[in-house]
Scaffold this motif. Structure first.
Motif: not given
Length: 650
Positions: A395-416
């Motif tokens: 269940g927590h793994a699923r929650w963490a997957e949602y957070m990643s899809r929301f753009g949290l916990g990893h670089r979004l890839g901004i151009d600076i």
């Protein structure tokens, strides 16, 4: 001698004679008829000079030039060629002594060797350049003046976004990314200048100069026949609104924190402020090296772009995302309520709420408006304990997957460059923390934006775009287009990222709850007449080391929002460190910026709020007393508080 030997000998002789004739004819052509190679090889008469192109300009969303080019000069030395020059006169022009002169020569040899040119004095002042230009024949061969691109910033803003340029280092010259560069070249070192270096740099040209017996320039070789023209760099067109950026920097002066504003319809960044702010003109001209040193050593860390490099616990600003997970998974409906009477107690600890009255968490919208801690802690537990996951770890793994899809916990890839990925604890982290023995109570604080989660202001603003768009966002970026460019360099910023496909009814429960926060909750200070604003205040916990011990410090003020509710044009995240609750500083700063962007002016009713934001410092006293930023900014003529007030309130 055989009769067969004679013809063979004749053939060999004829071949040799033919080759000699061919070589003689070619040498006659090159030396007598064609003068090109003779002239280029005559090192005593011809000098090859690099012609540096005009660096590309950068414009904001309204086509306002937010930086411009200026030509300054470096004095460049080739140590092996320095002979019998007037050292005393050169030292007097540059304001150095003989010891400094010898050290600079030695440094040049150490850096690039004796026969390669190195910068001896960079970005000369106008007076030094004028004196040197008149007397260069006294210092030749060995020294020459080389034009260098320098940037000026008319709006005195966006330093951490634009970045700055400087001489390439020996280390970078060895990297594959900088093939074709040479010692003495200027490159983008940070920000957009670095990320779009190949676009902005242009193409170098060459010029061959004929000199007389005193080494004085006499003009171009054969009227420039062998010269190649420099090609100017390409211009960047940004989503940035420079006027909004300037306002944000004025509001964040004497504060540590960040403001990030994004256009939800495109992902284009409207403003990214990192406080405390400094004038980018400090990073240009002859005083650049000295100013860079002062800024790097400043205790407030002005070179840290807190919009993408600092991370914070989002606090209650996380609650809308907790709600979306529960709704998207069908774990609850918008009508779901929780009987909170002022605290959450099921996990054998008491976690207090702001409200005690019955019914303040009767459904999603009401719970959002009241920011009920118990409601959202309970939602997290429902999400990770749902039977369909087969255990809390799944269940927590699923929650963490949602957070990643929301753009949290990893670089979004901004151009600076140098974006921080943030942090969201996955099951691996929690297993290690609790040695594999944990349940939904162990890390329930993440449901209200505390505990094992840390986000950048950029990620917070992007999450608001997701909610404003009801389920999708575009990667945040600055550059909207590049002049005369047909590459796919910007293609990734045009792709839509769909996250959750819940119904509009479910989204409305979150969105109208956020509107209620503004209408009659903790975010009242963000109201804009005639515009429906949706937002969420937060108070981020702040812990630090004091006297060797981990200590609770003054909380950070947090606010996230978007507006208007329908067809949103701006999403914003504001965090002010050491400033208390979200309503104290983050809310009024966001309100002033949103109103300025949406209405293009500020009403007289906001005068007092503006005055308070400008005059109040939230920087801890110990750091404020050591900081040199105010004095540095004063040297470039940045506006005073009184001047800023006159600009916005005539």
């Amino acid at each position: 001698m055989s009769v067969f030997t004679q013809p063979r000998r004749r053939i060999v002789v004829l071949l040799i004679a033919g080759l000699v004739l061919l070589l003689t004819s070619r040498l006659f052509y090159l030396q007598i008829v064609e003068k090109k190679y003779q002239r280029l090889a005559d090192a005593n008469a011809v000098t090859k000079k690099i012609v540096y192109p005009s660096r590309g300009l950068i414009f904001d969303r309204k086509n306002k030039s937010i930086l411009s080019n200026e030509i300054l000069y470096d004095l460049v030395v080739t140590p092996a060629a320095v002979k019998n020059i007037d050292t005393s006169y050169l030292c007097s022009i540059l304001g150095i002594d003989r010891t400094a002169f010898k050290k600079r020569i030695a440094d040049a040899v150490k850096k690039n060797g004796k026969v390669r040119p190195s910068v001896f004095a960079s970005l000369l002042s106008a007076s030094s350049f004028s004196q040197l230009q008149e007397s260069m024949y006294l210092f030749q061969p060995g020294f020459e003046l080389v034009p260098r691109p320098a940037r000026t910033y008319p709006y005195k803003a966006a330093a951490n976004i634009l970045g700055y340029i400087g001489e390439i280092s020996p280390g970078l010259l060895k990297q594959d990314n900088y093939t074709g560069y040479q010692s003495g070249d200027y490159i983008g070192l940070t920000g957009l200048e670095k990320n779009y270096e190949r676009v902005l740099m242009g193409q170098r040209g060459t010029q061959y100069i004929v000199k007389d017996n005193l080494n004085r320039p006499q003009g171009s070789l054969q009227n420039g026949e062998f010269d190649t023209a420099a090609v100017a760099g390409k211009n960047l067109r940004l989503s940035l609104d420079i006027e909004l950026q300037v306002l944000g920097e004025e509001l964040m002066r004497n504060k540590v924190g960040s403001v990030v504003a994004i256009d939800p319809a495109t992902g284009g960044i409207l403003a990214m402020v990192s406080g405390p702010v400094f004038d980018p003109n400090l990073l240009s001209g002859s005083a650049r090296a000295r100013n860079v040193g002062k800024l790097f050593s400043d205790p407030t860390e002005p070179f840290l772009n807190r919009g993408i490099q600092a991370t914070y616990q989002p606090g209650s600003a996380m609650k809308p995302l907790t709600a979306i997970v529960a709704l998207d998974e069908g774990i609850i409906t918008p009508d779901f309520g929780y009987p909170c009477l002022g605290a959450y107690t099921p996990c054998n600890r008491t976690i207090k709420c702001l409200h005690r009255e019955p019914g303040h968490a009767a459904n999603m919208r009401v719970a959002m408006a009241h920011s009920c801690n118990a409601y959202f802690l309970h939602l997290y537990r429902l999400e990770v304990d749902a039977r369909k996951w087969g255990g809390v770890k799944n269940g927590h793994a699923r929650w963490a997957e949602y957070m990643s899809r929301f753009g949290l916990g990893h670089r979004l890839g901004i151009d600076i460059p140098s974006e921080n990925p943030g942090f969201v604890a996955d099951t691996t982290v929690i297993n290690k923390r609790y040695h594999g023995n944990w349940n939904s109570c162990s890390e329930l604080y993440v449901g209200m934006g505390q505990g094992q989660v840390a986000v950048t202001p950029l990620q917070m603003a992007n999450a608001m775009c997701l909610i404003a768009n009801r389920g999708y966002y575009y990667l945040p970026h600055f550059v909207q287009s590049i002049d005369q460019d047909s590459s796919d360099l910007l293609a990734k910023f045009k792709e839509r990222h769909t996250v959750a496909r819940i119904s509009d009814t479910a989204y409305n429960a979150v969105i109208y709850g956020m509107e209620d926060v503004i209408e009659h909750g903790t975010g009242k200070g963000a109201q804009i007449p005639g515009i429906a604003v949706c937002g969420k205040t937060g108070t981020a916990q702040n812990r630090g080391i004091v006297n060797g011990k981990v200590t609770d410090l003054k909380d950070h003020s947090v606010f996230v929002a978007f507006a208007p509710r329908a067809n949103p044009r701006i999403a914003i995240a504001v965090i002010v460190e050491n400033a208390g609750t979200g309503a104290t500083f983050a809310v009024p700063i966001a309100n002033l910026m949103m109103e300025k962007y949406l209405k293009d002016s500020l009403p007289a009713s906001k005068r007092a709020v503006m005055q308070r934001m400008l005059e109040t410092s939230t920087i801890p006293l110990a750091k404020a007393e050591l900081s040199k930023i105010d004095s540095l900014n004063t040297t470039t003529g940045m506006l005073t508080t009184e001047q800023v007030m006159k600009k916005y309130f005539h």
